[in-house]
Design a protein around this motif. Structure first.
Motif, PDB file in Angstrom:
ATOM      1  N   SER A  45      92.569  30.405  -9.939  1.00 14.10           N
ATOM      2  CA  SER A  45      91.471  29.564 -10.398  1.00 14.10           C
ATOM      3  C   SER A  45      91.989  28.483 -11.336  1.00 14.10           C
ATOM      4  CB  SER A  45      90.427  30.419 -11.117  1.00 14.10           C
ATOM      5  OG  SER A  45      89.326  29.632 -11.473  1.00 14.10           O
ATOM      6  N   GLY A  46      91.574  27.260 -11.079  1.00 12.57           N
ATOM      7  CA  GLY A  46      91.996  26.134 -11.898  1.00 12.57           C
ATOM      8  C   GLY A  46      93.307  25.502 -11.471  1.00 12.57           C
ATOM      9  N   ALA A  47      93.981  26.087 -10.467  1.00 11.35           N
ATOM     10  CA  ALA A  47      95.251  25.525  -9.990  1.00 11.35           C
ATOM     11  C   ALA A  47      95.001  24.232  -9.235  1.00 11.35           C
ATOM     12  CB  ALA A  47      95.965  26.528  -9.086  1.00 11.35           C
ATOM     13  N   THR A  48      95.999  23.370  -9.246  1.00  9.59           N
ATOM     14  CA  THR A  48      95.944  22.134  -8.480  1.00  9.59           C
ATOM     15  C   THR A  48      96.996  22.213  -7.386  1.00  9.59           C
ATOM     16  OG1 THR A  48      95.247  20.933 -10.451  1.00  9.59           O
ATOM     17  CG2 THR A  48      96.048  19.620  -8.608  1.00  9.59           C
ATOM     18  N   VAL A  49      96.555  21.994  -6.131  1.00  7.86           N
ATOM     19  CA  VAL A  49      97.451  22.123  -4.986  1.00  7.86           C
ATOM     20  C   VAL A  49      97.415  20.861  -4.130  1.00  7.86           C
ATOM     21  CG1 VAL A  49      97.240  24.646  -4.888  1.00  7.86           C
ATOM     22  CG2 VAL A  49      95.689  23.233  -3.542  1.00  7.86           C
ATOM     23  N   ASP A  50      98.443  20.711  -3.314  1.00 12.27           N
ATOM     24  CA  ASP A  50      98.500  19.663  -2.307  1.00 12.27           C
ATOM     25  C   ASP A  50      98.451  20.352  -0.950  1.00 12.27           C
ATOM     26  OD1 ASP A  50      98.842  17.793  -4.348  1.00 12.27           O
ATOM     27  OD2 ASP A  50     101.022  17.904  -4.227  1.00 12.27           O
ATOM     28  N   GLY A  72      82.271  14.630  -3.445  1.00 10.37           N
ATOM     29  CA  GLY A  72      81.850  15.531  -4.503  1.00 10.37           C
ATOM     30  C   GLY A  72      82.754  16.733  -4.704  1.00 10.37           C
ATOM     31  N   ARG A  73      83.835  16.802  -3.970  1.00 10.25           N
ATOM     32  CA  ARG A  73      84.775  17.924  -4.122  1.00 10.25           C
ATOM     33  C   ARG A  73      85.933  17.490  -5.025  1.00 10.25           C
ATOM     34  NH1 ARG A  73      83.961  22.164  -0.398  1.00 10.25           N
ATOM     35  NH2 ARG A  73      82.454  21.607   1.191  1.00 10.25           N
ATOM     36  N   PRO A  74      86.565  18.447  -5.684  1.00  8.66           N
ATOM     37  CA  PRO A  74      87.656  18.108  -6.614  1.00  8.66           C
ATOM     38  C   PRO A  74      88.965  17.792  -5.887  1.00  8.66           C
ATOM     39  CG  PRO A  74      87.306  20.472  -6.587  1.00  8.66           C
ATOM     40  CD  PRO A  74      86.244  19.867  -5.711  1.00  8.66           C
ATOM     41  N   VAL A  75      88.991  16.644  -5.208  1.00  9.79           N
ATOM     42  CA  VAL A  75      90.188  16.201  -4.482  1.00  9.79           C
ATOM     43  C   VAL A  75      90.638  14.896  -5.099  1.00  9.79           C
ATOM     44  CG1 VAL A  75      91.091  15.457  -2.248  1.00  9.79           C
ATOM     45  CG2 VAL A  75      89.428  17.321  -2.355  1.00  9.79           C
ATOM     46  N   HIS A  86      96.460  14.709   4.776  1.00  8.89           N
ATOM     47  CA  HIS A  86      97.115  15.051   3.507  1.00  8.89           C
ATOM     48  C   HIS A  86      96.085  14.946   2.378  1.00  8.89           C
ATOM     49  CE1 HIS A  86     101.004  14.694   5.510  1.00  8.89           C
ATOM     50  NE2 HIS A  86     100.558  13.551   6.017  1.00  8.89           N
ATOM     51  N   LEU A  87      95.956  16.012   1.602  1.00 12.93           N
ATOM     52  CA  LEU A  87      95.094  16.020   0.427  1.00 12.93           C
ATOM     53  C   LEU A  87      95.964  16.315  -0.780  1.00 12.93           C
ATOM     54  CD1 LEU A  87      93.399  17.688   2.872  1.00 12.93           C
ATOM     55  CD2 LEU A  87      91.637  17.323   1.194  1.00 12.93           C
ATOM     56  N   THR A  88      95.862  15.497  -1.813  1.00  9.39           N
ATOM     57  CA  THR A  88      96.649  15.715  -3.025  1.00  9.39           C
ATOM     58  C   THR A  88      95.718  15.930  -4.204  1.00  9.39           C
ATOM     59  OG1 THR A  88      96.823  13.329  -3.392  1.00  9.39           O
ATOM     60  CG2 THR A  88      98.638  14.378  -2.240  1.00  9.39           C
ATOM     61  N   GLY A  89      96.167  16.740  -5.134  1.00  9.34           N
ATOM     62  CA  GLY A  89      95.395  16.992  -6.341  1.00  9.34           C
ATOM     63  C   GLY A  89      94.110  17.762  -6.096  1.00  9.34           C
ATOM     64  N   VAL A  90      94.145  18.749  -5.207  1.00  6.35           N
ATOM     65  CA  VAL A  90      92.969  19.574  -4.925  1.00  6.35           C
ATOM     66  C   VAL A  90      92.878  20.641  -6.013  1.00  6.35           C
ATOM     67  CG1 VAL A  90      91.874  21.139  -3.286  1.00  6.35           C
ATOM     68  CG2 VAL A  90      93.204  19.191  -2.448  1.00  6.35           C
ATOM     69  N   ARG A  91      91.806  20.599  -6.800  1.00  9.22           N
ATOM     70  CA  ARG A  91      91.631  21.569  -7.885  1.00  9.22           C
ATOM     71  C   ARG A  91      90.810  22.741  -7.365  1.00  9.22           C
ATOM     72  NH1 ARG A  91      92.800  22.203 -12.933  1.00  9.22           N
ATOM     73  NH2 ARG A  91      91.363  23.157 -14.388  1.00  9.22           N
ATOM     74  N   LEU A  92      91.383  23.935  -7.480  1.00 10.66           N
ATOM     75  CA  LEU A  92      90.719  25.144  -6.994  1.00 10.66           C
ATOM     76  C   LEU A  92      89.807  25.712  -8.072  1.00 10.66           C
ATOM     77  CD1 LEU A  92      93.703  26.835  -5.146  1.00 10.66           C
ATOM     78  CD2 LEU A  92      91.871  25.425  -4.184  1.00 10.66           C
ATOM     79  N   GLU A  93      88.552  25.299  -8.047  1.00  9.33           N
ATOM     80  CA  GLU A  93      87.566  25.801  -8.996  1.00  9.33           C
ATOM     81  C   GLU A  93      87.056  27.133  -8.463  1.00  9.33           C
ATOM     82  OE1 GLU A  93      84.807  22.599  -9.155  1.00  9.33           O
ATOM     83  OE2 GLU A  93      86.103  21.397 -10.430  1.00  9.33           O
ATOM     84  N   GLY A  94      87.176  28.163  -9.252  1.00 11.37           N
ATOM     85  CA  GLY A  94      86.777  29.485  -8.799  1.00 11.37           C
ATOM     86  C   GLY A  94      87.809  30.116  -7.883  1.00 11.37           C
TER      87      GLY A  94
END
Length: 137
Positions: A45-50, A72-75, A86-94
């Motif tokens: 939770s809270g990690a940022t992934v590509d 509206g998504r944390p991308v 390619h998606l960068t800076g995806v924040r995993l909320e929850g």
């Protein structure tokens, strides 16, 4: 002078992936018909992934529908190129995120996608899923 060349081949199995990424081909893809590739990412939770979603040649992404799917998504940012999204800076909320990649297959037959990857944005780890076989009718 002497030269030695050695090659080794390791087969990739089609077993279900272990770890944070679940990227699936459409179950019954049809040529010239819009479909969706489901993507589910899980991690701390809270990690940022590509994330790189591998697609086969002959499969086009509907960019407008993808933009709507990611609204509206944390991308941080995303881009589409031949054979991948390619998606960068995806924040995993929850700890999870699910979305769909709208695609249209322009070819029919047995197609092989590129590998899909999920990597921590800070470069500390990466999970690679083997290429998938798409049966497009």
């Amino acid at each position: 002078a002497f030269t030695l060349t050695s090659r080794t081949y390791v087969p990739w199995s089609q077993a279900a992936p272990e770890g944070p990424d679940r990227v699936g081909a459409p179950p019954a893809a049809r040529a010239a018909v819009s479909d969706t590739v489901g993507v589910a990412i899980a991690g701390p939770s809270g990690a940022t992934v590509d994330v790189d979603v591998g697609l086969p040649a002959g499969v086009d992404v509907d960019r407008a529908a993808l933009a709507a799917s990611l609204a509206g998504r944390p991308v941080g940012s995303w881009r589409v190129e031949d054979g991948a999204v390619h998606l960068t800076g995806v924040r995993l909320e929850g700890g999870t995120m699910t979305f769909g990649v709208p695609v249209i297959a322009t070819l029919s037959g047995r197609l092989l996608s590129g590998p899909s990857t999920v990597a921590m944005s800070d470069g500390t780890g990466e999970l690679v899923r083997v290429p998938q076989v798409w049966e497009v009718r």
